[in-house]
Enzyme design. Structure first.
Site, PDB file in Angstrom:
ATOM      1  N   SER A 115      29.129 -24.523  -9.912  1.00  0.00           N
ATOM      2  CA  SER A 115      28.940 -24.224 -11.334  1.00  0.00           C
ATOM      3  C   SER A 115      30.082 -24.863 -12.123  1.00  0.00           C
ATOM      4  CB  SER A 115      28.946 -22.710 -11.577  1.00  0.00           C
ATOM      5  OG  SER A 115      27.862 -22.084 -10.941  1.00  0.00           O
ATOM      6  N   ALA A 136      25.785 -19.928 -16.406  1.00  0.00           N
ATOM      7  CA  ALA A 136      24.907 -19.092 -17.226  1.00  0.00           C
ATOM      8  C   ALA A 136      25.670 -17.889 -17.762  1.00  0.00           C
ATOM      9  CB  ALA A 136      23.698 -18.640 -16.410  1.00  0.00           C
ATOM     10  N   HIS A 138      17.474 -21.209 -12.573  1.00  0.00           N
ATOM     11  CA  HIS A 138      16.559 -21.849 -11.623  1.00  0.00           C
ATOM     12  C   HIS A 138      15.109 -21.749 -12.113  1.00  0.00           C
ATOM     13  CE1 HIS A 138      19.998 -22.580  -9.223  1.00  0.00           C
ATOM     14  NE2 HIS A 138      20.114 -21.373  -8.709  1.00  0.00           N
TER      15      HIS A 138
END
Length: 270
Positions: A42, A106, A143
């Protein structure tokens, strides 16, 4: 991205690759420990491993006007309708939000949008269930859930990639590939070229690369998987370019300025 490497479709220059399929939160944690030579990560987590890893300029997952989606259950016909005069952020701060990991991009994007909020960490593929069973009031979806939430009985509250694009004019940087800095420079160059060639091969042979990826597609048919791949394997994946690099620096810089990242961030590319 790695089809050509996995199936020896390109020259691997004598290197041997062991492919490990793990969820992004696990890979983030392994990067913090420096366990892997090359890893997906990430962009949020990258801020904490800059001393050990550099970002490869290829392999990015960027949402250009789209990205992680905050969802909640579709209200029943007789349910109380939310007050339209209540600010969205204010209403969400009174909610518990299921998130897929504190080190995910996120989660950081939601912090930038919302500020402080109550959350519960849930594996990304169990977030729908956490909202359905009342463990959380809303869920942060990454996703393939970004494409399937409606058929699963949820409604969109906000698309964080769309919000970020409106705020900054930039794509939302979600994931990238990192390479350990203790690999000699010639090795770093070789590995960069191999991965770039693999990405190019996959994009040039899309149908066969898609067939290779289907065993890893969770509850998606080929059409849906192809749409999802098209969202996140694109020109930014070939190379960040100046726009992609600016997006990463803006994303991590904003988070640092607002106190959501508690370490200096020195973005370095191979």
């Amino acid at each position: 991205m790695f089809y050509a490497m996995a199936k020896n479709k390109i020259d691997l220059r004598g290197y041997r690759f062991e492919h490990r399929l793990e969820d992004i939160q696990t890979l983030n944690e392994r990067a913090l420990r420096g366990e892997l030579h090359i890893s997906a990560i990430s962009i949020h987590a990258y801020a904490y491993v800059t001393g050990r890893y550099a970002l490869l300029p290829c392999g990015a997952s960027m949402g250009d006007g789209y990205g992680p989606i905050l969802v909640r259950k579709i209200p029943k016909p007789n349910a109380q309708i939310p007050n339209p005069h209540v600010d969205l952020r204010e209403s969400l701060r009174d909610s518990v939000i299921a998130v897929p990991g504190k080190m995910t991009s996120a989660f950081l994007a939601l912090q930038l949008f919302l500020g402080e909020f109550d959350y519960v960490v849930v594996p990304f593929d169990q977030i729908f269930e956490a909202v359905k069973n009342g463990r959380a009031d809303a869920g942060l979806i990454i996703h393939e859930g970004q494409l399937t939430y409606e058929q699963s009985g949820f409604q969109k509250v906000i698309d964080l990639g769309e919000w970020w694009k409106n705020e900054t004019g930039l794509p939302l940087p979600l994931g990238g590939n990192v390479l350990r800095k203790d690999i000699p420079p010639t090795g770093q160059h070789d590995l960069l070229e191999i991965i770039r060639e693999s990405i190019d091969f996959g994009l040039a042979h899309r149908d066969e690369a898609l067939r290779h990826s289907m065993p890893y597609a969770r509850d998606m048919d080929a059409d849906l998987a192809g749409k999802f791949i098209g969202m996140y394997v694109n020109e930014f994946t070939r190379d960040y370019g100046e726009i992609g690099r600016a997006a990463i620096r803006k994303f991590l810089g904003e988070a640092r300025n607002k106190g959501y990242i508690d370490t200096p961030v020195d973005v370095e590319f191979v």
